[in-house]
Design a protein around this motif. Structure first.
Motif, short mmCIF file in Angstrom:
data_model
loop_
_atom_site.label_atom_id
_atom_site.label_comp_id
_atom_site.label_asym_id
_atom_site.label_seq_id
_atom_site.Cartn_x
_atom_site.Cartn_y
_atom_site.Cartn_z
N GLY A 17 39.37 -8.34 34.96
CA GLY A 17 38.45 -9.38 35.39
C GLY A 17 38.99 -10.78 35.19
N ASN A 19 36.90 -14.31 35.54
CA ASN A 19 35.57 -14.82 35.83
C ASN A 19 35.46 -16.30 35.52
OD1 ASN A 19 34.62 -12.12 36.44
ND2 ASN A 19 34.83 -11.75 34.24
N THR A 21 34.29 -17.68 33.21
CA THR A 21 34.42 -17.96 31.77
C THR A 21 35.65 -18.81 31.49
OG1 THR A 21 35.54 -15.85 31.48
CG2 THR A 21 33.17 -15.90 31.04
N SER A 27 29.64 -15.62 33.71
CA SER A 27 29.68 -14.45 34.59
C SER A 27 30.62 -13.39 34.03
CB SER A 27 30.14 -14.86 35.99
OG SER A 27 29.26 -15.80 36.55
N ARG A 28 30.41 -12.14 34.49
CA ARG A 28 31.26 -11.04 34.02
C ARG A 28 31.45 -10.04 35.16
NH1 ARG A 28 26.17 -10.32 32.29
NH2 ARG A 28 25.23 -8.27 32.52
N SER A 29 32.56 -9.33 35.11
CA SER A 29 32.83 -8.32 36.13
C SER A 29 33.80 -7.28 35.59
CB SER A 29 33.43 -8.96 37.39
OG SER A 29 34.71 -9.50 37.10
N LYS A 30 33.84 -6.14 36.30
CA LYS A 30 34.77 -5.07 35.93
C LYS A 30 34.95 -4.16 37.14
CE LYS A 30 31.00 -2.27 34.11
NZ LYS A 30 30.44 -1.59 32.97
N GLY A 43 29.07 -6.31 38.11
CA GLY A 43 28.89 -7.28 37.04
C GLY A 43 27.70 -8.16 37.28
N ALA A 54 32.74 -14.34 39.94
CA ALA A 54 33.28 -13.23 39.17
C ALA A 54 34.31 -12.54 40.06
CB ALA A 54 32.19 -12.26 38.75
#
Length: 175
Positions: A17, A19, A21, A27-30, A43, A54
């Protein structure tokens, strides 16, 4: 030519990821692989702290795709959000990508039942000519991508589309 076959359980291993951040966002993702034989880019996009995107990326040894017209993705056609695809060649700087929007799927290949609903697999194609250079989400002037030295592929959701997201992918390849 198939490049990523998400029916293989460890197909998500090289994806990571990137993002908002990196700029203070939340935000978050995978990328994960379902035992049902598809990958899932999922995410949450948060607009807090100036965030709003993300993404996931996979880097690989340079490959030559210059004999192909573009990239294709076999996706679940039930898309409620807009996504983009990022590509990089070996000379692309860190904060730069060549980006193209994912078009709306146009034809169904077949449906497969998955827990609550039927997955409707559809193929989208994106010509390499649709990929435009971007730096931190803004268009820039840069030479064309070197298709004989492709080394990175990514998926991104942004454009201030807040909330949870999930994009199911069966396969990514070149046509």
């Amino acid at each position: 030519m198939i490049f990523f076959d998400f029916s293989v359980l460890d197909a998500a291993k090289p994806w990571y990821g990137i993002n908002d951040t990196v700029m203070g966002g939340l935000s978050r993702s995978k990328m994960t692989v379902s035992p049902l034989g598809y990958g899932e880019f999922s995410g949450h996009v948060s607009l807090a702290n100036g965030g709003g995107f993300a993404s996931v990326r996979c880097e690989f040894s340079p490959i030559d795709v210059s004999e192909f017209t573009g990239i294709y993705l076999e996706l679940d056609g039930d898309r409620t959000k807009d996504y983009k695809v990022n590509l990089k060649d070996v000379d692309t700087p860190q904060s730069t990508v060549y980006q193209a929007p994912m078009p709306t799927p146009t034809h169904q290949t077949f449906g497969v039942s998955s827990s609550a609903r039927v997955l409707n697999w559809q193929r989208i194609e994106i010509p390499f000519s649709d990929f435009k250079p971007q730096c931190r989400g803004k268009p820039i002037s840069r030479p064309n991508m070197v298709l004989s030295q492709l080394c990175s592929l990514g998926l991104v959701i942004g454009a201030q589309q807040s909330g949870d997201f999930s994009l199911k992918i069966r396969e990514i390849g070149y046509y």
